[in-house]
Design a protein around this motif. Sequence first.
Motif, PDB file in Angstrom:
ATOM      1  N   ALA A   1       0.888  -1.075  -0.093  1.00  0.00           N
ATOM      2  CA  ALA A   1      -0.031  -0.136  -0.006  1.00  0.00           C
ATOM      3  C   ALA A   1       1.018   1.292   0.007  1.00  0.00           C
ATOM      4  CB  ALA A   1      -0.880  -0.036   1.294  1.00  0.00           C
ATOM      5  N   VAL A   2       0.513   2.018  -0.795  1.00  0.00           N
ATOM      6  CA  VAL A   2       1.276   3.502  -0.937  1.00  0.00           C
ATOM      7  C   VAL A   2       0.505   4.679  -0.170  1.00  0.00           C
ATOM      8  CG1 VAL A   2       2.431   5.268  -2.603  1.00  0.00           C
ATOM      9  CG2 VAL A   2       2.227   2.651  -3.001  1.00  0.00           C
ATOM     10  N   SER A   3       1.199   5.212   0.654  1.00  0.00           N
ATOM     11  CA  SER A   3       0.647   6.301   1.300  1.00  0.00           C
ATOM     12  C   SER A   3       0.896   7.650   0.562  1.00  0.00           C
ATOM     13  CB  SER A   3       0.966   6.595   2.803  1.00  0.00           C
ATOM     14  OG  SER A   3       0.571   5.453   3.564  1.00  0.00           O
ATOM     15  N   LEU A   4      -0.218   8.477   0.177  1.00  0.00           N
ATOM     16  CA  LEU A   4      -0.036   9.467  -0.320  1.00  0.00           C
ATOM     17  C   LEU A   4      -0.593  10.774   0.552  1.00  0.00           C
ATOM     18  CD1 LEU A   4      -0.486   8.697  -4.374  1.00  0.00           C
ATOM     19  CD2 LEU A   4       1.744   8.919  -2.956  1.00  0.00           C
ATOM     20  N   TYR A   5      -0.429  12.039   0.319  1.00  0.00           N
ATOM     21  CA  TYR A   5      -0.879  13.173   1.086  1.00  0.00           C
ATOM     22  C   TYR A   5      -1.393  14.273   0.386  1.00  0.00           C
ATOM     23  CZ  TYR A   5       1.484  10.395   4.690  1.00  0.00           C
ATOM     24  OH  TYR A   5       2.031   9.317   5.588  1.00  0.00           O
ATOM     25  N   ASP A   6      -2.475  14.376   0.624  1.00  0.00           N
ATOM     26  CA  ASP A   6      -3.300  15.609  -0.105  1.00  0.00           C
ATOM     27  C   ASP A   6      -2.697  16.885   0.393  1.00  0.00           C
ATOM     28  OD1 ASP A   6      -4.792  16.268   2.118  1.00  0.00           O
ATOM     29  OD2 ASP A   6      -6.707  15.717   1.324  1.00  0.00           O
ATOM     30  N   ALA A   7      -3.050  18.041  -0.295  1.00  0.00           N
ATOM     31  CA  ALA A   7      -2.724  19.248  -0.035  1.00  0.00           C
ATOM     32  C   ALA A   7      -2.916  19.808   1.649  1.00  0.00           C
ATOM     33  CB  ALA A   7      -3.337  20.527  -0.803  1.00  0.00           C
ATOM     34  N   ASN A   8      -3.799  19.057   2.297  1.00  0.00           N
ATOM     35  CA  ASN A   8      -4.159  19.401   3.547  1.00  0.00           C
ATOM     36  C   ASN A   8      -3.486  18.498   4.604  1.00  0.00           C
ATOM     37  OD1 ASN A   8      -5.961  21.407   2.933  1.00  0.00           O
ATOM     38  ND2 ASN A   8      -7.497  19.814   2.329  1.00  0.00           N
ATOM     39  N   GLY A   9      -2.525  17.708   4.067  1.00  0.00           N
ATOM     40  CA  GLY A   9      -1.848  16.674   4.710  1.00  0.00           C
ATOM     41  C   GLY A   9      -2.528  15.350   5.158  1.00  0.00           C
ATOM     42  N   ARG A  10      -3.771  15.132   4.595  1.00  0.00           N
ATOM     43  CA  ARG A  10      -4.503  14.032   4.894  1.00  0.00           C
ATOM     44  C   ARG A  10      -3.953  12.827   3.914  1.00  0.00           C
ATOM     45  NH1 ARG A  10      -9.540  11.280   2.968  1.00  0.00           N
ATOM     46  NH2 ARG A  10      -9.127  12.648   1.009  1.00  0.00           N
ATOM     47  N   GLU A  11      -3.763  11.567   4.761  1.00  0.00           N
ATOM     48  CA  GLU A  11      -2.869  10.475   4.276  1.00  0.00           C
ATOM     49  C   GLU A  11      -4.180   9.655   3.361  1.00  0.00           C
ATOM     50  OE1 GLU A  11      -0.488   6.579   5.385  1.00  0.00           O
ATOM     51  OE2 GLU A  11      -1.860   7.576   6.913  1.00  0.00           O
ATOM     52  N   MET A  12      -3.967   9.117   2.312  1.00  0.00           N
ATOM     53  CA  MET A  12      -4.774   8.383   1.402  1.00  0.00           C
ATOM     54  C   MET A  12      -3.834   7.405   1.088  1.00  0.00           C
ATOM     55  SD  MET A  12      -6.452  11.273  -0.983  1.00  0.00           S
ATOM     56  CE  MET A  12      -4.801  11.995  -1.408  1.00  0.00           C
TER      57      MET A  12
END
Length: 99
Positions: free
Chosen positions: A6-17
């Motif tokens: 699983a790859v964790s990416l972060y949106d502009a608000n720092g929320r992990e996806m």
Amino acid sequence: MNEEEAVSLYDANGREMKFKKVASVPMDGTMYAVLAPAEPVPGMNDNQALVFEVRELAGGQAALNIVTDLSVVCQVYEAYGEMTLRQTDEKARKKDYPA
């Protein structure tokens, strides 16, 4: 990066996806990763995936840069489709003509 990771990416608000790898697609000397959400992402359908350019960094690390050029995204999806067809054909041949 393998399919199980699983790859964790972060949106502009720092929320992990979290995303799962669908495929690695080499094209024109560049490696691309097709990633699909591992859990629901607001604004994305379950059957959607994103295309990222993979850049190797020092120490064996990789950076993923989202591809926003629609023509490149389409080319990557087309190359992925061709790869999938070749793999399906190879599996069918092995089934029909075992070594």
